[in-house]
Scaffold this motif. Structure first.
Motif, mmCIF file in Angstrom:
data_model
loop_
_atom_site.group_PDB
_atom_site.id
_atom_site.type_symbol
_atom_site.label_atom_id
_atom_site.label_comp_id
_atom_site.label_asym_id
_atom_site.label_seq_id
_atom_site.Cartn_x
_atom_site.Cartn_y
_atom_site.Cartn_z
ATOM 1 N N CYS A 1 0.834 -1.146 0.063
ATOM 2 C CA CYS A 1 -0.057 0.101 -0.027
ATOM 3 C C CYS A 1 1.046 1.252 0.288
ATOM 4 N N LEU A 2 0.803 1.995 -1.116
ATOM 5 C CA LEU A 2 1.425 3.402 -0.734
ATOM 6 C C LEU A 2 0.400 4.306 -0.462
ATOM 7 N N CYS A 3 0.666 4.785 1.016
ATOM 8 C CA CYS A 3 -0.281 5.734 1.446
ATOM 9 C C CYS A 3 0.702 6.923 2.056
ATOM 10 N N ASP A 4 0.047 7.816 2.496
ATOM 11 C CA ASP A 4 0.835 9.054 3.095
ATOM 12 C C ASP A 4 0.785 8.812 4.645
ATOM 13 N N LEU A 5 2.164 8.483 5.089
ATOM 14 C CA LEU A 5 2.447 8.559 6.335
ATOM 15 C C LEU A 5 2.342 9.359 7.240
ATOM 16 N N LEU A 6 2.310 10.715 6.631
ATOM 17 C CA LEU A 6 2.434 11.793 7.465
ATOM 18 C C LEU A 6 1.051 12.204 7.583
ATOM 19 N N ALA A 7 -0.090 11.856 6.933
ATOM 20 C CA ALA A 7 -1.479 12.013 7.011
ATOM 21 C C ALA A 7 -1.626 13.467 6.808
ATOM 22 N N SER A 8 -0.978 13.791 5.832
ATOM 23 C CA SER A 8 -1.338 15.402 5.305
ATOM 24 C C SER A 8 -2.480 16.002 5.105
ATOM 25 N N ILE A 9 -3.438 15.040 4.302
ATOM 26 C CA ILE A 9 -4.905 15.164 4.237
ATOM 27 C C ILE A 9 -5.427 15.691 5.513
ATOM 28 N N ASP A 10 -5.020 14.971 6.783
ATOM 29 C CA ASP A 10 -5.663 15.389 8.023
ATOM 30 C C ASP A 10 -5.167 16.893 8.489
ATOM 31 N N ARG A 11 -4.362 17.271 8.084
ATOM 32 C CA ARG A 11 -3.746 18.501 8.736
ATOM 33 C C ARG A 11 -3.933 19.768 7.588
ATOM 34 N N VAL A 12 -4.337 19.522 6.541
ATOM 35 C CA VAL A 12 -4.565 20.978 5.641
ATOM 36 C C VAL A 12 -5.466 22.237 6.442
ATOM 37 N N GLU A 13 -6.241 21.620 7.050
ATOM 38 C CA GLU A 13 -7.237 22.650 7.826
ATOM 39 C C GLU A 13 -6.372 23.721 8.609
ATOM 40 N N ARG A 14 -5.201 23.228 9.226
ATOM 41 C CA ARG A 14 -4.504 24.023 9.979
ATOM 42 C C ARG A 14 -3.477 25.075 9.432
ATOM 43 N N ILE A 15 -3.483 24.974 7.878
ATOM 44 C CA ILE A 15 -2.517 25.980 7.418
ATOM 45 C C ILE A 15 -3.105 27.330 7.110
ATOM 46 N N GLU A 16 -2.284 28.124 7.425
ATOM 47 C CA GLU A 16 -2.673 29.593 7.448
ATOM 48 C C GLU A 16 -2.046 30.383 6.447
ATOM 49 N N VAL A 17 -1.098 29.913 5.536
ATOM 50 C CA VAL A 17 -0.132 30.709 4.605
ATOM 51 C C VAL A 17 -0.776 30.196 3.305
ATOM 52 N N PRO A 18 -0.261 31.116 2.304
ATOM 53 C CA PRO A 18 -0.612 30.690 0.799
ATOM 54 C C PRO A 18 0.284 29.329 0.694
ATOM 55 N N VAL A 19 -0.431 28.520 -0.292
ATOM 56 C CA VAL A 19 0.074 27.163 -0.363
ATOM 57 C C VAL A 19 0.153 27.085 -2.115
ATOM 58 N N MET A 20 1.163 26.580 -2.620
ATOM 59 C CA MET A 20 1.321 25.974 -3.918
ATOM 60 C C MET A 20 1.650 24.536 -3.920
ATOM 61 N N ILE A 21 0.813 23.639 -4.591
ATOM 62 C CA ILE A 21 1.349 22.312 -4.620
ATOM 63 C C ILE A 21 1.472 21.679 -5.851
ATOM 64 N N VAL A 22 2.732 21.419 -6.195
ATOM 65 C CA VAL A 22 3.285 21.061 -7.246
ATOM 66 C C VAL A 22 3.444 19.555 -7.677
#
Length: 102
Positions: A1-22
């Motif tokens: 299984c390739l999965c996000d070990l850091l669970a980024s999807i569960d943390r995005v609501e806490r981001i309070e700065v501009p974001v660029m995903i590449v």
């Protein structure tokens, strides 16, 4: 299984700065769908602004009211997206955009 070990999807609501995903379509380590899912969860709405053979850019505003962009390149794999012809232009445009954002 390739999965996000850091669970980024569960943390995005806490981001309070501009974001660029590449991301690259042909990333063999992290699926492009993961980048799309992050952008979708982070932003209230996403609108496609640029689509060419070299890059597809969508943008929106985060839940914290900050700019958010997702740039998907057709090539570059996991490590070489920055070598894509449009990469530096796309990054420079985002930096310029957030400098004038209020």
């Amino acid at each position: 299984c390739l999965c996000d070990l850091l669970a980024s999807i569960d943390r995005v609501e806490r981001i309070e700065v501009p974001v660029m995903i590449v991301h690259a379509l042909n990333d063999w380590v992290i699926s492009v769908q993961q980048g799309i899912n992050l952008a979708t969860r982070l932003c209230r709405s996403l609108n496609q602004t640029t689509r060419s053979k070299k890059v597809c850019v969508t943008e929106g505003i985060t839940r914290a009211g900050k700019p958010c962009r997702l740039a998907v390149f057709p090539d570059g794999g996991h490590n070489y997206v920055s070598l894509q012809p449009e990469f530096h232009r796309v990054i420079a445009e985002f930096k310029e955009y957030i400098a004038g954002f209020h």
